[in-house]
Scaffold this motif. Structure first.
Motif, short mmCIF file in Angstrom:
data_model
loop_
_atom_site.label_atom_id
_atom_site.label_comp_id
_atom_site.label_asym_id
_atom_site.label_seq_id
_atom_site.Cartn_x
_atom_site.Cartn_y
_atom_site.Cartn_z
N GLY A 184 -1.24 -21.10 -0.52
CA GLY A 184 -0.92 -21.52 -1.83
C GLY A 184 -0.48 -20.67 -2.83
O GLY A 184 0.08 -19.31 -2.40
N LEU A 185 -0.14 -21.08 -4.15
CA LEU A 185 0.10 -20.33 -5.16
C LEU A 185 -0.95 -19.42 -5.73
O LEU A 185 -1.96 -20.05 -5.93
N GLY A 186 -0.61 -18.17 -5.93
CA GLY A 186 -1.67 -17.36 -6.36
C GLY A 186 -1.15 -16.40 -7.52
O GLY A 186 -0.07 -16.12 -7.91
N PHE A 187 -1.93 -15.65 -8.36
CA PHE A 187 -1.73 -14.81 -9.54
C PHE A 187 -2.61 -13.46 -9.33
O PHE A 187 -3.67 -13.85 -8.95
N VAL A 188 -1.99 -12.56 -9.86
CA VAL A 188 -2.70 -11.29 -9.78
C VAL A 188 -2.58 -10.57 -11.18
O VAL A 188 -1.61 -10.74 -11.81
N LYS A 189 -3.58 -10.29 -11.84
CA LYS A 189 -3.74 -9.75 -13.22
C LYS A 189 -3.42 -8.32 -13.12
O LYS A 189 -3.85 -7.47 -12.31
N ILE A 190 -2.25 -7.89 -13.83
CA ILE A 190 -1.92 -6.55 -13.92
C ILE A 190 -2.03 -5.67 -15.19
O ILE A 190 -1.59 -4.50 -15.30
N THR A 245 -4.22 -22.86 -16.86
CA THR A 245 -3.53 -24.37 -16.79
C THR A 245 -3.16 -24.40 -15.41
O THR A 245 -3.40 -25.76 -14.93
N ALA A 246 -2.36 -23.62 -14.84
CA ALA A 246 -1.68 -23.84 -13.14
C ALA A 246 -2.79 -23.99 -12.32
O ALA A 246 -2.82 -25.02 -11.72
N VAL A 247 -3.92 -23.20 -12.51
CA VAL A 247 -5.11 -23.07 -11.49
C VAL A 247 -5.86 -24.35 -11.57
O VAL A 247 -6.13 -24.91 -10.83
N THR A 248 -6.24 -24.64 -12.87
CA THR A 248 -7.18 -25.74 -13.14
C THR A 248 -6.54 -26.86 -12.72
O THR A 248 -7.39 -27.62 -12.07
N GLY A 249 -5.22 -27.08 -12.92
CA GLY A 249 -4.62 -28.54 -12.76
C GLY A 249 -4.45 -28.65 -11.22
O GLY A 249 -4.42 -29.89 -10.64
N ALA A 250 -4.59 -27.42 -10.41
CA ALA A 250 -4.35 -27.85 -9.36
C ALA A 250 -5.80 -27.61 -8.23
O ALA A 250 -5.65 -27.76 -7.22
#
Length: 407
Positions: free
Chosen positions: A250-256, A223-228
């Protein structure tokens, strides 16, 4: 020799009568008072001991009254603490129910709020003779505010010195429910309840440390990535917003883990090599876990916390831990109060027994033996009658001289 001037027989009879009357007066006094030693003139040593022990017995009687007052204070505090424990148990049960999926936490909070109000009512009502040991001033308190005591006994040592022994009880954060001048009581002290995070181990410059960072689900990241206007990489292990793609801003995410993502920062691989790399995008930039994105903590206390449908399972677990800790502390405080109550009850029995023992001891020193005194009184009454008769005979002896002068 017979003389009309000196009546030896009458004098002897009178002396005997006087002695008998004195003994009878003493015996009648003992019969009337029940005391063999009624004053210092009877036996100075016994009278002195008896007088001292009677004064000690009066002091012990005052100690019994003080023990009764102390027992009432302890019992009041114990009853209040015990009632509060039952309420906290109910709060714990409600939080356990709130940890179930699909439960309306708002409705549960309505019940919890009523229980919290009940806790405050218990704290306010647990007062006896103007003293409340469950709700007291702890923060900035004077010694007189927190140091409580209950009279236990009156003691006279071998040197004759007297003293009053007391049972001490100090009010502190381990036995007071509410601090009226702060928040250091069992129920109003605050605990930091962490948000819904995940602990990750991150190696920074060769040193590995544990960090509790915000946890996201795949759906939240999407949701966050698609919205941005961002995107996922091919392997689905990193995601970023457009602003951060290749720009490092930018804002990033890593899958752990399975359905578990954490915030990440995008760094130039050539410029930053102190932190281990968790993912690399198609460009020359690396994604490293953002250790500053800590899971938010909220200060809460047992008597004021609130939950709603946004409260996470991690927060519920933290609240349960907080309530359980408070429950353990309250149980220990109740046990301490119960121990003091038992001690006071035992002391009351001992003081009553000691009073009886002193009474018996004094009685052995000064009480008259009524069987003996009644027997003695009967004997003296008989002796008195005989002495009167003897005096009467002696007085008539001089009249017999008149017969010698009759013609």
């Amino acid at each position: 020799m017979t003389s009309i001037l000196t009546n030896v027989a009458a004098m002897a009879a009178l002396q005997t009568l006087r002695s008998i009357d004195s003994d009878m007066e003493q015996t009648q006094a003992r019969v009337s008072s029940g005391l063999r030693v009624g004053g210092a003139s009877d036996n100075a040593a016994y009278w002195s001991i008896a007088t001292t022990m009677r004064s000690d017995n009066m002091a012990l009687s005052a100690v019994q009254d003080a023990l009764g007052l102390g027992a009432a204070k302890i019992d009041t505090a114990y009853s209040g603490m015990n009632s509060a424990i039952e309420v906290v148990k109910e709060i714990k049960a409600k939080l356990t129910a709130a940890s179930e999926d699909g439960v309306d936490k708002t409705k549960i909070q309505e019940e919890i709020s009523q229980l919290q109000d009940q806790l405050r009512s218990i704290g306010e009502a647990a007062s006896f003779s103007g003293e409340n040991w469950l709700q007291a001033k702890l923060t900035g308190a004077l010694s007189s505010d927190i140091n409580k005591s209950v009279v236990a006994s009156f003691v006279r040592d071998s040197s004759g010195a007297v003293s009053v022994k007391k049972v001490d009880y100090t009010l502190d954060s381990t036995n007071v429910l509410f601090d009226t001048n702060g928040n250091t009581g069992i129920l109003d002290q605050t605990t930091n309840i962490a948000g819904d995070g995940v602990v990750v181990n991150v190696n920074i410059a060769g040193v590995t440390g544990s960090y509790n960072v915000i946890k996201y689900t795949t759906a939240q990241v999407s949701t966050a990535v698609t919205g941005a206007g961002g995107a996922f990489d091919v392997g689905g292990s990193i995601a970023w917003t457009v602003a951060g793609d290749g720009a490092g801003a930018g804002l990033g995410f890593v899958k752990i883990g399975d359905d578990t993502w954490v915030a990440a920062t995008e760094q130039d691989a050539a410029a930053n090599s102190t932190q281990e790399v968790f993912a690399t995008d198609a460009s020359t930039f690396e994604w490293q876990i953002d250790t500053t994105a800590a899971a938010a903590s909220t200060a809460m206390s047992v008597d004021t916390f609130a939950i709603d449908n946004t409260t996470t399972s991690t927060q519920i677990a933290g609240l349960l831990s907080m309530v359980d800790t408070a429950l353990e502390t309250m149980t220990s405080a109740a046990a301490q109060l119960g121990s003091i109550s038992m001690r006071i009850e035992m002391q009351q029995g001992f003081v009553a027994s000691l009073t009886d023992s002193i009474d018996k001891g004094v009685g052995r020193l000064v009480d008259a033996d009524m069987n003996e005194e009644s027997t003695r009184l009967k004997a003296l009454q008989t002796q008195q009658q005989l002495a009167v008769q003897s005096l009467s005979i002696a007085n008539t002896a001089s009249q017999n001289i008149l017969t010698l002068f009759r013609q």
